[in-house]
Motif scaffolding. Structure first.
Motif, PDB file in Angstrom:
ATOM      1  N   PRO A 141     -35.906  28.090  25.261  1.00 27.14           N
ATOM      2  CA  PRO A 141     -35.090  26.889  25.528  1.00 27.14           C
ATOM      3  C   PRO A 141     -34.975  25.943  24.333  1.00 27.14           C
ATOM      4  O   PRO A 141     -35.382  24.778  24.425  1.00 27.14           O
ATOM      5  CB  PRO A 141     -35.841  26.246  26.702  1.00 27.14           C
ATOM      6  CG  PRO A 141     -37.260  26.620  26.467  1.00 27.14           C
ATOM      7  CD  PRO A 141     -37.258  27.976  25.831  1.00 27.14           C
ATOM      8  N   VAL A 142     -34.432  26.436  23.244  1.00 28.81           N
ATOM      9  CA  VAL A 142     -34.296  25.606  22.044  1.00 28.81           C
ATOM     10  C   VAL A 142     -32.819  25.493  21.663  1.00 28.81           C
ATOM     11  O   VAL A 142     -32.147  26.517  21.496  1.00 28.81           O
ATOM     12  CB  VAL A 142     -35.057  26.211  20.848  1.00 28.81           C
ATOM     13  CG1 VAL A 142     -35.019  25.245  19.658  1.00 28.81           C
ATOM     14  CG2 VAL A 142     -36.484  26.561  21.220  1.00 28.81           C
ATOM     15  N   VAL A 143     -32.352  24.251  21.536  1.00 26.17           N
ATOM     16  CA  VAL A 143     -30.989  24.003  21.038  1.00 26.17           C
ATOM     17  C   VAL A 143     -31.108  23.777  19.533  1.00 26.17           C
ATOM     18  O   VAL A 143     -31.806  22.861  19.096  1.00 26.17           O
ATOM     19  CB  VAL A 143     -30.377  22.752  21.704  1.00 26.17           C
ATOM     20  CG1 VAL A 143     -28.991  22.459  21.119  1.00 26.17           C
ATOM     21  CG2 VAL A 143     -30.302  22.924  23.219  1.00 26.17           C
ATOM     22  N   ALA A 144     -30.427  24.614  18.745  1.00 27.12           N
ATOM     23  CA  ALA A 144     -30.494  24.498  17.277  1.00 27.12           C
ATOM     24  C   ALA A 144     -29.104  24.122  16.768  1.00 27.12           C
ATOM     25  O   ALA A 144     -28.169  24.917  16.864  1.00 27.12           O
ATOM     26  CB  ALA A 144     -30.932  25.835  16.673  1.00 27.12           C
ATOM     27  N   ILE A 145     -28.989  22.886  16.255  1.00 26.08           N
ATOM     28  CA  ILE A 145     -27.658  22.349  15.907  1.00 26.08           C
ATOM     29  C   ILE A 145     -27.466  22.317  14.391  1.00 26.08           C
ATOM     30  O   ILE A 145     -28.341  21.856  13.644  1.00 26.08           O
ATOM     31  CB  ILE A 145     -27.484  20.908  16.463  1.00 26.08           C
ATOM     32  CG1 ILE A 145     -27.684  20.893  17.983  1.00 26.08           C
ATOM     33  CG2 ILE A 145     -26.102  20.359  16.097  1.00 26.08           C
ATOM     34  CD1 ILE A 145     -27.641  19.498  18.601  1.00 26.08           C
ATOM     35  N   VAL A 178     -26.743  36.579  25.987  1.00 29.35           N
ATOM     36  CA  VAL A 178     -25.548  35.758  25.757  1.00 29.35           C
ATOM     37  C   VAL A 178     -25.897  34.282  25.579  1.00 29.35           C
ATOM     38  O   VAL A 178     -25.004  33.432  25.554  1.00 29.35           O
ATOM     39  CB  VAL A 178     -24.524  35.930  26.902  1.00 29.35           C
ATOM     40  CG1 VAL A 178     -23.855  37.289  26.829  1.00 29.35           C
ATOM     41  CG2 VAL A 178     -25.175  35.715  28.261  1.00 29.35           C
ATOM     42  N   ALA A 179     -27.170  33.961  25.456  1.00 34.26           N
ATOM     43  CA  ALA A 179     -27.574  32.552  25.301  1.00 34.26           C
ATOM     44  C   ALA A 179     -26.980  31.969  24.024  1.00 34.26           C
ATOM     45  O   ALA A 179     -26.914  32.639  22.987  1.00 34.26           O
ATOM     46  CB  ALA A 179     -29.094  32.464  25.241  1.00 34.26           C
ATOM     47  N   ALA A 180     -26.551  30.710  24.108  1.00 30.87           N
ATOM     48  CA  ALA A 180     -26.088  30.011  22.906  1.00 30.87           C
ATOM     49  C   ALA A 180     -27.284  29.881  21.969  1.00 30.87           C
ATOM     50  O   ALA A 180     -28.273  29.220  22.298  1.00 30.87           O
ATOM     51  CB  ALA A 180     -25.548  28.644  23.285  1.00 30.87           C
ATOM     52  N   ASN A 181     -27.202  30.526  20.823  1.00 25.70           N
ATOM     53  CA  ASN A 181     -28.359  30.551  19.921  1.00 25.70           C
ATOM     54  C   ASN A 181     -28.213  29.544  18.785  1.00 25.70           C
ATOM     55  O   ASN A 181     -29.175  28.979  18.311  1.00 25.70           O
ATOM     56  CB  ASN A 181     -28.505  31.961  19.330  1.00 25.70           C
ATOM     57  CG  ASN A 181     -29.934  32.345  19.058  1.00 25.70           C
ATOM     58  OD1 ASN A 181     -30.769  32.341  19.975  1.00 25.70           O
ATOM     59  ND2 ASN A 181     -30.253  32.660  17.812  1.00 25.70           N
ATOM     60  N   ARG A 182     -26.944  29.341  18.354  1.00 31.58           N
ATOM     61  CA  ARG A 182     -26.687  28.449  17.205  1.00 31.58           C
ATOM     62  C   ARG A 182     -25.565  27.495  17.590  1.00 31.58           C
ATOM     63  O   ARG A 182     -24.440  27.938  17.861  1.00 31.58           O
ATOM     64  CB  ARG A 182     -26.275  29.277  15.979  1.00 31.58           C
ATOM     65  CG  ARG A 182     -27.365  30.243  15.515  1.00 31.58           C
ATOM     66  CD  ARG A 182     -26.816  31.210  14.479  1.00 31.58           C
ATOM     67  NE  ARG A 182     -25.753  32.035  15.016  1.00 31.58           N
ATOM     68  CZ  ARG A 182     -24.650  32.374  14.380  1.00 31.58           C
ATOM     69  NH1 ARG A 182     -24.459  31.971  13.136  1.00 31.58           N
ATOM     70  NH2 ARG A 182     -23.727  33.117  14.951  1.00 31.58           N
ATOM     71  N   PHE A 183     -25.848  26.230  17.622  1.00 28.12           N
ATOM     72  CA  PHE A 183     -24.814  25.240  17.934  1.00 28.12           C
ATOM     73  C   PHE A 183     -24.160  24.812  16.617  1.00 28.12           C
ATOM     74  O   PHE A 183     -24.826  24.224  15.754  1.00 28.12           O
ATOM     75  CB  PHE A 183     -25.407  24.047  18.687  1.00 28.12           C
ATOM     76  CG  PHE A 183     -25.710  24.380  20.128  1.00 28.12           C
ATOM     77  CD1 PHE A 183     -26.801  25.174  20.462  1.00 28.12           C
ATOM     78  CD2 PHE A 183     -24.890  23.936  21.144  1.00 28.12           C
ATOM     79  CE1 PHE A 183     -27.065  25.515  21.780  1.00 28.12           C
ATOM     80  CE2 PHE A 183     -25.140  24.263  22.471  1.00 28.12           C
ATOM     81  CZ  PHE A 183     -26.238  25.062  22.788  1.00 28.12           C
TER      82      PHE A 183
END
Ligand code: SIN
Length: 462
Positions: A366-370, A268-273
């Motif tokens: 742990p990567v935020v992809a915006i 359920v991790a936020a994968n695509r911001f």
């Protein structure tokens, strides 16, 4: 008894922490036989009595949370506080389904004739195979085992080869509180041999699997071949949608949980911001210092926010996704391309596009992809631009807008202004390539129950 054993390693140090059986076919067959033999006694036990034992497991888990948490940290790497949180989360499934056991209601249906009666009972499906992943070794087992026990099923659990110790500890603890021998059986092994044998066994009447989409499809194929029930919780590719009217502080707080729980290693991790352009700069500016403050280290070290990734393959995948994104024009906002270390510091990428692998694949790191989008319609289109349909997050102050957006999202679960949606009370599960079946909530019992309908005709009394 099997002679062969395999090592379980601490992902933080790679040190061997224990060894467990590499079960051969005979051991798998014996576990299924034990589950089958225990079935009649367990299902004959009144549901409230089964519920009491399920509740006793939860009590013992809570009493033993420090030891169980340390085991989860040792084999899975997550920080101690998160590991203890997982023990409590897992215990909550036993508590929930202990309460549901006495409420496994049947029904009566009006019959066509006055001398007939139609009664429908819910009956246990029989022996269940529970195949669980490494990222939540206690909770993913609990979410399957608790409803199975409550329903009157006996089980053979197959934990991930990376984290079998927690499952073995929970099975031992269940026996200590009085669950009869044979009701819960555990088979351990590396590779596909054990699950393949288990799923093919004609005595297994239901398979519940959580894990990758590729393996899940193989499990489904095997189940379909012999017409046996299966429920599968597969991968996600969750969009985290930040609409222009979002409360930025709230969105950042939710993002940190949705992204960095278990170092990003959750389905359920936020994968695509997906962020509306009007708020993108403010969101990025508020997020980056909070991400930069996160600490990475061995899970057992006090104060650590992120533990190691589970293994070198996981690190290599994150590296490949980040390198691909940068090569295709993403902007590195924070962090660096991971090296060989399993301790991967958080990374923030912006200007991510749909052509990048990071948009299509689960990062599990742990990567935020915006990606900034023009408006609400573009946000919805971007959010749905994936085969997966497990969950989504939507940040907005306007609940009317939230409702409109949520209705257009093809996912099984949504967090509105919320980054943590997992709870025993709610039905966890996805649509599209994320699988089917629901775990948790009253619906979580359904997969472990069949309907048995009885029509009775009253005979004339002489
Ligand atoms: C998962 O990663 O499959 C589940 C995590 C959760 O229950 O929140």
């Amino acid at each position: 008894m099997t002679a062969a054993r395999f090592a379980v390693r601490d992902p933080a140090t790679d040190a061997i922490i224990d060894e467990v059986d590499a079960c051969d076919d005979a051991a798998v067959d014996a576990a299924v036989a034990a589950a089958e033999a225990a079935g009649p006694g367990w299902r004959a036990r009144p549901a409230p009595a089964r519920g009491e034992l399920v509740a006793a497991i939860a009590r013992r888990m809570r009493a033993d949370e420090a030891r169980l948490g340390a085991l989860i940290t040792a084999e899975g790497g997550k920080p101690t506080a998160e590991a203890i949180g997982e023990v409590r989360y897992a215990a909550s499934f036993f508590e929930w389904f202990a309460g549901e056991a006495p409420r496994i209601y049947g029904e009566t249906i009006p019959a066509a004739r006055a001398d007939q009666q139609i009664v429908v009972e819910r009956v246990p499906v029989g022996v269940c195979a529970l195949i669980t992943p490494w990222n939540f070794p206690a909770a993913m087992l609990a979410r399957k085992l608790a409803p199975a026990l409550a329903a009157g099923c006996t089980v053979v659990a197959k934990p991930s080869e990376l984290t079998p110790l927690t499952t073995l500890a929970l099975a031992a603890l269940a026996e200590e509180v009085g669950v009869p021998r044979g009701v819960i059986n555990v088979v351990t092994g590396q590779g596909p041999r054990v699950p393949t044998r288990l799923v093919a066994d004609p005595r297994v009447r239901k398979v519940s699997f959580t894990g990758s989409t590729a393996v899940g499809r193989a499990v489904l194929t095997a189940c379909a071949a012999r017409g046996v029930r299966a429920s599968v919780e597969l991968g996600g590719n969750a969009p985290f949608v930040v609409l222009a009217d979002a409360d930025v502080e709230r969105a950042v707080a939710a993002a940190l949980v949705a992204k960095f729980r278990n170092a990003g290693q959750t389905c359920v991790a936020a994968n695509r911001f997906v962020v509306e352009a009007a708020i993108a700069a403010r969101f990025e500016a508020a997020l980056v210092p909070r991400v930069a403050a996160l600490t990475v280290g061995p899970g057992a070290q006090p104060g650590v926010d992120l533990g190691p990734l589970i293994d070198d393959r996981a690190v290599a995948k994150v590296r490949r996704l980040v390198e691909d994104a940068l090569a295709r024009g993403a902007r590195l906002v924070h962090g660096a391309v991971p090296g060989a270390s399993r301790f991967v510091a958080p990374i923030v990428l912006a200007e991510v596009t749909a052509e990048m692998a990071i948009w299509r694949e689960e990062i599990f790191g742990p990567v935020v992809a915006i990606r900034a989008v023009a408006d609400e319609a573009a946000a919805v289109a971007a959010a749905n631009d994936t085969d997966a349909g497990l969950c989504a997050y939507v940040m907005t102050r306007d609940l009317g807008r939230a409702r409109r957006v949520v209705r257009q999202l093809a996912v099984g679960m949504v967090g509105v202004n919320e980054g943590l949606i997992s709870t025993a009370q709610a039905p966890f599960g996805g649509v599209k390539a994320s699988g089917y079946g629901r775990e948790g909530s009253r619906h979580g019992l359904d997969d472990y129950l069949d309907y048995q309908y009885v029509m009775t005709t009253a005979l004339d009394t002489p």
